[in-house]
Design a protein around this motif. Sequence first.
Motif, PDB file in Angstrom:
ATOM      1  N   MET A 157       0.364  -4.104 -18.154  1.00 45.32           N
ATOM      2  CA  MET A 157       0.800  -4.797 -16.914  1.00 45.32           C
ATOM      3  C   MET A 157       0.664  -3.860 -15.720  1.00 45.32           C
ATOM      4  SD  MET A 157       4.583  -6.080 -15.980  1.00 45.32           S
ATOM      5  CE  MET A 157       4.661  -7.129 -17.397  1.00 45.32           C
TER       6      MET A 157
ATOM      7  N   MET B 255      -2.036  -4.590   6.939  1.00 47.64           N
ATOM      8  CA  MET B 255      -0.701  -4.696   6.345  1.00 47.64           C
ATOM      9  C   MET B 255      -0.273  -3.332   5.795  1.00 47.64           C
ATOM     10  SD  MET B 255       1.368  -7.286   6.007  1.00 47.64           S
ATOM     11  CE  MET B 255       3.011  -7.417   5.309  1.00 47.64           C
ATOM     12  N   ASN B 256      -1.161  -2.679   5.060  1.00 45.19           N
ATOM     13  CA  ASN B 256      -0.818  -1.383   4.471  1.00 45.19           C
ATOM     14  C   ASN B 256      -0.618  -0.313   5.531  1.00 45.19           C
ATOM     15  OD1 ASN B 256      -0.745  -2.228   1.841  1.00 45.19           O
ATOM     16  ND2 ASN B 256      -2.890  -1.764   1.452  1.00 45.19           N
TER      17      ASN B 256
ATOM     18  N   LEU C  51       6.435  -2.485   0.353  1.00 45.04           N
ATOM     19  CA  LEU C  51       5.847  -3.816   0.175  1.00 45.04           C
ATOM     20  C   LEU C  51       5.744  -4.176  -1.304  1.00 45.04           C
ATOM     21  CD1 LEU C  51       3.032  -3.648   2.888  1.00 45.04           C
ATOM     22  CD2 LEU C  51       5.155  -4.959   3.010  1.00 45.04           C
ATOM     23  N   MET C  52       5.472  -3.181  -2.141  1.00 44.26           N
ATOM     24  CA  MET C  52       5.378  -3.422  -3.582  1.00 44.26           C
ATOM     25  C   MET C  52       6.709  -3.960  -4.106  1.00 44.26           C
ATOM     26  SD  MET C  52       6.142  -2.128  -6.841  1.00 44.26           S
ATOM     27  CE  MET C  52       6.566  -0.393  -6.730  1.00 44.26           C
TER      28      MET C  52
ATOM     29  N   PHE D  10       8.214  -1.588 -14.497  1.00 43.92           N
ATOM     30  CA  PHE D  10       8.499  -1.607 -13.057  1.00 43.92           C
ATOM     31  C   PHE D  10       9.039  -0.266 -12.592  1.00 43.92           C
ATOM     32  CE2 PHE D  10      11.564  -2.052  -9.629  1.00 43.92           C
ATOM     33  CZ  PHE D  10      10.776  -2.624  -8.645  1.00 43.92           C
TER      34      PHE D  10
ATOM     35  N   ARG E  20       8.741 -10.424 -13.336  1.00 44.74           N
ATOM     36  CA  ARG E  20       8.213  -9.360 -14.186  1.00 44.74           C
ATOM     37  C   ARG E  20       9.225  -8.255 -14.435  1.00 44.74           C
ATOM     38  NH1 ARG E  20       2.184  -8.579 -11.898  1.00 44.74           N
ATOM     39  NH2 ARG E  20       3.075  -9.572 -10.082  1.00 44.74           N
ATOM     40  N   ILE E  21      10.112  -8.061 -13.454  1.00 41.09           N
ATOM     41  CA  ILE E  21      11.092  -6.991 -13.652  1.00 41.09           C
ATOM     42  C   ILE E  21      12.030  -7.325 -14.798  1.00 41.09           C
ATOM     43  CG2 ILE E  21      12.744  -7.872 -11.950  1.00 41.09           C
ATOM     44  CD1 ILE E  21      13.288  -4.871 -11.314  1.00 41.09           C
TER      45      ILE E  21
ATOM     46  N   TRP F  23       1.577  -3.088 -11.660  1.00 37.36           N
ATOM     47  CA  TRP F  23       2.500  -3.445 -10.573  1.00 37.36           C
ATOM     48  C   TRP F  23       1.858  -3.225  -9.224  1.00 37.36           C
ATOM     49  CZ3 TRP F  23       6.958  -6.057 -10.943  1.00 37.36           C
ATOM     50  CH2 TRP F  23       7.444  -6.266 -12.237  1.00 37.36           C
ATOM     51  N   GLN F  24       0.551  -3.076  -9.230  1.00 36.06           N
ATOM     52  CA  GLN F  24      -0.132  -2.899  -7.952  1.00 36.06           C
ATOM     53  C   GLN F  24      -0.242  -4.243  -7.239  1.00 36.06           C
ATOM     54  OE1 GLN F  24      -1.710  -0.242  -9.926  1.00 36.06           O
ATOM     55  NE2 GLN F  24      -0.949   1.272  -8.495  1.00 36.06           N
ATOM     56  N   VAL F  25       0.894  -4.813  -6.909  1.00 37.29           N
ATOM     57  CA  VAL F  25       0.848  -6.155  -6.350  1.00 37.29           C
ATOM     58  C   VAL F  25       0.949  -6.134  -4.843  1.00 37.29           C
ATOM     59  CG1 VAL F  25       1.758  -7.293  -8.369  1.00 37.29           C
ATOM     60  CG2 VAL F  25       3.322  -6.378  -6.666  1.00 37.29           C
ATOM     61  N   CYS F  26       0.914  -4.906  -4.276  1.00 37.99           N
ATOM     62  CA  CYS F  26       1.066  -4.820  -2.845  1.00 37.99           C
ATOM     63  C   CYS F  26       0.051  -5.711  -2.140  1.00 37.99           C
ATOM     64  CB  CYS F  26       0.874  -3.370  -2.441  1.00 37.99           C
ATOM     65  SG  CYS F  26       0.681  -3.164  -0.730  1.00 37.99           S
ATOM     66  N   CYS F  27       0.537  -6.637  -1.360  1.00 40.33           N
ATOM     67  CA  CYS F  27      -0.324  -7.544  -0.614  1.00 40.33           C
ATOM     68  C   CYS F  27      -1.182  -8.410  -1.507  1.00 40.33           C
ATOM     69  CB  CYS F  27      -1.247  -6.801   0.356  1.00 40.33           C
ATOM     70  SG  CYS F  27      -0.322  -5.982   1.586  1.00 40.33           S
TER      71      CYS F  27
ATOM     72  N   LYS G 133       9.230  -5.206  -2.359  1.00 41.54           N
ATOM     73  CA  LYS G 133       9.572  -6.470  -1.704  1.00 41.54           C
ATOM     74  C   LYS G 133       8.828  -7.634  -2.366  1.00 41.54           C
ATOM     75  CE  LYS G 133       8.242  -7.560   2.600  1.00 41.54           C
ATOM     76  NZ  LYS G 133       7.907  -8.959   2.812  1.00 41.54           N
ATOM     77  N   ASP G 134       7.542  -7.419  -2.652  1.00 41.88           N
ATOM     78  CA  ASP G 134       6.761  -8.504  -3.251  1.00 41.88           C
ATOM     79  C   ASP G 134       7.120  -8.751  -4.712  1.00 41.88           C
ATOM     80  OD1 ASP G 134       5.561  -8.825  -0.851  1.00 41.88           O
ATOM     81  OD2 ASP G 134       3.674  -7.842  -1.372  1.00 41.88           O
ATOM     82  N   SER G 135       7.679  -7.731  -5.380  1.00 42.60           N
ATOM     83  CA  SER G 135       8.056  -7.906  -6.787  1.00 42.60           C
ATOM     84  C   SER G 135       9.309  -8.743  -6.930  1.00 42.60           C
ATOM     85  CB  SER G 135       8.335  -6.554  -7.444  1.00 42.60           C
ATOM     86  OG  SER G 135       7.250  -5.712  -7.292  1.00 42.60           O
TER      87      SER G 135
ATOM     88  N   SER H  73       8.867 -12.202  -8.246  1.00 40.39           N
ATOM     89  CA  SER H  73       8.332 -12.431  -9.593  1.00 40.39           C
ATOM     90  C   SER H  73       9.404 -12.105 -10.633  1.00 40.39           C
ATOM     91  CB  SER H  73       7.096 -11.563  -9.817  1.00 40.39           C
ATOM     92  OG  SER H  73       7.485 -10.320 -10.353  1.00 40.39           O
TER      93      SER H  73
ATOM     94  N   ARG I 213      -0.620 -11.109  -2.646  1.00 40.44           N
ATOM     95  CA  ARG I 213      -0.459 -12.448  -2.114  1.00 40.44           C
ATOM     96  C   ARG I 213      -1.667 -12.844  -1.255  1.00 40.44           C
ATOM     97  NH1 ARG I 213       4.055 -11.220   0.515  1.00 40.44           N
ATOM     98  NH2 ARG I 213       3.381 -11.566   2.631  1.00 40.44           N
TER      99      ARG I 213
END
Lengths: 516, 328
Positions: A1, A77-78, B114-115, B132, B124-125, A3-7, B117-119, B122, A9
Motif C-alpha cells: 500500500m 499545490m505542492n 496535505l498527505m 500510515f 486506510r488508516i 500513502w503517496q496520496v498527496c494531491c 489531510k487527504d488521508s 479514506s 485527488r
Amino acid sequence: MTWQVCCGRYVSDFDTQLWYIARGMDFKNYDTEGFFDELFEAGSRPRPGASILADRVENLPDGDLLRRQAAAETALMNLGITFAVYGDDQGAEKIFPFDIIPRIVEPQDWRQIEAGLTQRILALNLFINDVYHDQNILRDKVIPEEVIQSATSFRRQCIGLNPPEGIWCHITGTDLVRDQAGQFYVLEDNLRCPSGVSYVLENRQLLKRTFPKVFAESRVRPVNDYPSRLGQTLEHLAPNGVLSPTVVVLTPGLYNSAYFEHSFLAQQMGVELVEGSDLIVHDGFVMMRTTRGLARVDVIYRRIDDDFMDPLEFRHDSVLGVPGLMEAYRSGRVALANAPGTGIADDKVVYAYVPDMIKYYLDQDAILPNVPTYLCWRDKDRQHVLGHLEELVVKAANESGGYGMLIGPASSKQERDAFAEQIQASPRNYIAQPVVSLSRAPVIVGDHFEGRHVDLRPYILYGKEIHVLPGGLTRVALRKGSLVVNSSQGGGSKDTWVIADGPEANAGAGSQSQQQ
Amino acid sequence: MLSRVANSIYWMSRYIERAENIARFVDVVRHLVLDLPDQVSNQWESLVEATGDHERFEERHAAATEANVIRFLTFDRDNPNSILSCLWSARENARSVREAISSEMWEQINRSYLMVKDSQASDRIDDDPAAFFSHLKKACHLFIGLTDTTMTHNEGWHFGRMGRLIERADKTSRMIDVKYFVLLPRVDYVGSPYDSLQWAALLRSLSAFEMYRKRFHQITPKHVAEFLILDRQFPRSLHYCVIKAEESLHAITGTPPATFTNLAEQRVGRLRADLDYAEIQETLDAGLHGYLDQFQIELNDFDDAIFDTFFAVTPMSGLPGDLKSIFA
C-alpha cells in the motif's frame, strides 16, 4: 500500500476525464468569434510568435495536454501557492487558477509597450514630485486644482518630501488592455503596492517544465532576473554613506492575500521579511529585533499601504505599521519604496490627465493611450454618463481590485439606479469609460479550447534607469464572456511570452521535434 | 537573525518532531497491547492520559477504542497536539519564514500536511495503521534530512535543531514513562518474558532496538533505562539530545563550552552536567517516574529561558546604556 496520496485527488479527477477523452486537442474548431485573439488571426491561423506552440500542442499524444495541465496544478499545490477558501474551517485551499497555454506578445507590440510605459512612468514620477512641491502643473491650469484638493489619496504629510534621487514610484505594475482592433490602452497605473510579479516568475518556472522544447525554440525573453534588478533598485536608495545597506521587505503578515509574494521576493533577494512588530524606531533610526539585539535597517520595500505604515502620522489605529517610521524617512535615515503619497496618481480622475502630464512634462504625445474617460464632476460628462449607464463601465475613483465598479451591459436596472444615485451624490468620486471589448486568448475548457478575455500587467522598475520587465502577468476572466480579470473576482492567470526581436523563429520546427 | 524568524524556525522544527513522536506513541501502545496475553486494563485509555489531553478526548468520544484514539491523535483539528494540528502549525510557522529556509524544506512540510489531510477521508488508516504511521515517520525524517542537506548550518539551523532535540528529549522521556509507569503491568509480570517483550517493544518504537543490542545484548529494564536516558551517542536518548541542544546554543551565542552568559546556557549546562554524572541504579532506586517528571520540568525551564533570551527582544536589550551614546 502506498500513502503517496498527496494531491492524488486532482490527478485522479483528470485520469477519469482522460478515460473518455481519448483524442488529441487541436485548434481547428477554435473560433475567435470576431474578437482580437492574442494567439490567432481570424480563421484560426496562428500569429507568427504562436506558430511553434500551436503546432506542438496539436501534435501531442492523446490526453497529453490535460496531463500537463494537471501536473502544473499539482506542482502549484505542492509549492503551496494557494489561498484559503473563505468560510471553510476544514482548512480547504485552492490554487489560483492557471492555464498552461501561454499568452504571446509579438516583438513589435512589445517595443511599443516598453517605450510607452517608460515615457508614462517618467511623466508620472515628475507629476508626483511636482504635486508635493511647487504644483506647477496646477498653476498652469493643466490639471484643475480642485481635482488634487478633493483627492482622498493626496497625502498632506508628503508635502515637501524629497525622496532619494527624486524617485517616488520605484515599482509599478501597469494594467494594459487591448481592444478589438489590437490597440493597447492603459487601464490603471497601480503606483502603490502592485502585486502579482511572483506569479509571473512562478508561472514561467512551470511553463519551462510544461513545454521545454517549444519554450526554447520560441525565443522567449527571460524574466528571472527580476529579483536581482529589484534588489539593485532598492539598494540604489540607501542613505548616503551606507556601503552595504540592509534591505527588508515589510509585510502586513501571514494572513494578507499577497503574503506568498512578499515572502517569495524576500527569499529571492535574500533579504529579511519583516512585520511591523519586528521593527522599532530607536534614536531616530529604524531597527529590527534580532536574536543579537537591535540591528539597523536602511531600505524598506514596504508592501503595506500608506494608511497603515505609521500610526503617528496616518491611521492611528494601525497595528501593522511602525510608529515613527515617517519621521525617520523624512530625515533621510531610512528609504521607502514606493515613497508614500504615490497613490495620488492612482486616483482615477487624475489618471484621466496622464496624457496631458506627458505633454506638459516631456513635451511628447502619449505612446500608449488612455481608455477614453468621462469625469462625472464635469456637468457635461455626468449628463452623458447618466444617460448611457447601460453602455459604460463606471468606476469609483479610489477603489481598485475590481471593487466599486458597475459594468453597464451586464448590470440590472436596480444596480444602475443605485450607481446613478451615488454618482449624483458625489460626482467627484466616479468616472466612466466605454466598455472595451477586451482581446482574448485560448484556454483549456474541458476537452477543447475556448477564447477568454485577458489583460496584461507588465512590471516597471525605476532605479538608476527605467526597466520594463519583458513579460508580465496575463490575467484571464475564466467565466465565459466575463470582462473581469481580477483574482479576487474569479480570474486566473497565464504565463506571458515576450518574443525576442530579430530573425523570425523557424515556424513549424516543432512538428519534427521529439516528445517532450 | 530576526527574533520572530528564529522563534518560528524553532517551533516549526518542534512541531515536526512532535508529529513524528505521536506516531511513535501509537506504535508503542499497539505493540504493548499485542504482546499482552490478556487485556488487564484499557491501554488506549492510558495512552490518552499520557498525552495529557484526556479531558478533550472524553468530551467527544464515549469509549477509548483503538480507532477512536488513533483518529483523535491523528486527525482531530480541535486537538492541538494531533498529528494534523502539529503539521498545520509546522506549516504556518514555515510559511512565515519561507525566505529563511530552503524551498525543498517548505515543499516537504506542505506535502506532509496535505498527505495527512487527504488521508483523513479514506479508511486506510483503520485498515493498516502501521503503514500510515511508518509513512508519516519517513515524511518527518525526509524533512530533517532536507534541513541538514539544503539549509546552511547557520544560526537559524541551530535554533531548529535545538527545538527538535528539546521536543525529542521530552517525548522520549514520556514514552519511557508510558511503559514504566502508566502502563504498569501486574506485579507478577515484572521480570517475566512478557516484561522483556514489552521493553523490546519500547525500544523498537524508538528505533532503538538494534543499537541497544550492540551495547547491552540482553534486555533488562535497568539497561533499557540506562540506554534511553544516559547513552551519549544514541540520537533519541535524553543525554544525547541535551548535549546537542547545548552545542547548538553555544554555536548561536559563541560562548565557550562549560561557561554561561545567559539563563538558557546556565539551565541547559546544569541539566547536561546532571546527565553526565548520573548513576542509573541510583535513579531507579529513587523512582524513575519522579526522575522523568523532574527532567521534563527542567527541560521546560530551559525552553522558557530560550524564549526570554532570544525571542522577546525589546529596546532595552539592544546596546547597554553607556555604549548606546558611542554608537548613536
